[in-house]
Design an enzyme around this catalytic site. Sequence first.
Site, PDB file in Angstrom:
ATOM      1  N   ASP A  83      -7.805   2.032   7.327  1.00 55.48           N
ATOM      2  CA  ASP A  83      -6.515   2.534   7.794  1.00 55.48           C
ATOM      3  C   ASP A  83      -6.597   4.045   8.006  1.00 55.48           C
ATOM      4  OD1 ASP A  83      -6.379   3.670   5.270  1.00 55.48           O
ATOM      5  OD2 ASP A  83      -4.671   2.476   4.596  1.00 55.48           O
ATOM      6  N   ARG A 117      -4.900  -4.604   7.509  1.00 59.81           N
ATOM      7  CA  ARG A 117      -5.928  -3.619   7.853  1.00 59.81           C
ATOM      8  C   ARG A 117      -7.242  -4.322   8.210  1.00 59.81           C
ATOM      9  NH1 ARG A 117      -6.857   0.148   2.854  1.00 59.81           N
ATOM     10  NH2 ARG A 117      -4.645  -0.166   2.518  1.00 59.81           N
ATOM     11  N   TYR A 122       4.780  -8.280   9.109  1.00 61.55           N
ATOM     12  CA  TYR A 122       4.472  -6.853   9.242  1.00 61.55           C
ATOM     13  C   TYR A 122       4.538  -6.424  10.703  1.00 61.55           C
ATOM     14  CZ  TYR A 122       2.232  -7.436   4.631  1.00 61.55           C
ATOM     15  OH  TYR A 122       1.970  -7.719   3.313  1.00 61.55           O
ATOM     16  N   ASP A 177       0.826  -1.212   0.000  1.00 58.94           N
ATOM     17  CA  ASP A 177       0.000   0.000   0.000  1.00 58.94           C
ATOM     18  C   ASP A 177       0.859   1.260   0.000  1.00 58.94           C
ATOM     19  OD1 ASP A 177      -2.301  -1.481   0.034  1.00 58.94           O
ATOM     20  OD2 ASP A 177      -2.638  -1.291   2.190  1.00 58.94           O
TER      21      ASP A 177
END
Length: 292
Positions: free
Chosen positions: A87, A181, A73, A45
């Site tokens: 987000d 997310r 992550y 992203d």
Amino acid sequence: MAKNDEGPHGVAVIDKPAGWTSHDVVARIRGVLGTRKVGHSGTLDPDATGVLVLGVGKATRLLRFLTDLPKSYVGEIVLGVETSTLDAAGEVTATHDMSSITYSQVRSATGPLTGPIEQIPPMVSAVKVGGRRLHELAREGIEIERRPRPVTVYRYDIEPVPGEPRVWRCEVDCSSGTYVRTLAADLGAALGGGAHLRSLRRTAVGGFTLDDADPIEAPTLRPIAEAVGHLPSVVAHAELAAAVGHGKVLDRDRLGVGEAPGPWAVLDEAGELLAVYEAYKGSTKPAVVIPR
């Protein structure tokens, strides 16, 4: 770094900055390395940072073997605030008083979100439905029904962020195609409210980690073979290497792979990648042959 008259070849691991799309990174690396033959192994992203693996030159043909690698992550989950994109880039759509949520409750809520689960892709994802990407539809104000997709979350650790009572730091190891997310939003829902993700950073793609990553203006090219370093490998002597180079279908015994399922990285005696072979009707055939 391998190079010939066609331009550079290899694998680049970039620490993607915030605000850049994955395509932006590819375009910049094309300029830095002076070649059009650059591709990435999986979108990150724009607001996210961290590991983005690129194939350059001949290595672009190997990107499909990188796409399904597991990812890791770190990020921050803000409890009590839902957004349109799940987000921090989205508009606030709902707020909840979640001040009484305890550490024990948060940790317990991650349990059902760990292991094999199903996720509904967010509307701001690159998933295609009916030939169009969801984020394109979302920009037009269109929301459509999405089918849940199976993913696996291998680890979902979470700790409070000191000084920010509604913010929790998460560390996630997951299969390709997992949306962190969505994990954040689902955690908020499981706790009886809502949540969104902020400050997402990808720390690993398979065996490629932040320790391997270079800044976008100074990429280092790794050997082509590193693109398939996660595959079982076979070292081919001169005669076998010649057959592999010509893309011949080979008996399993001749390739030396027994009954293993494949695919296999086939290397010459110097460790250079010759091809990737896969199972084929009781024998093996090349999925990709690297031109010499």
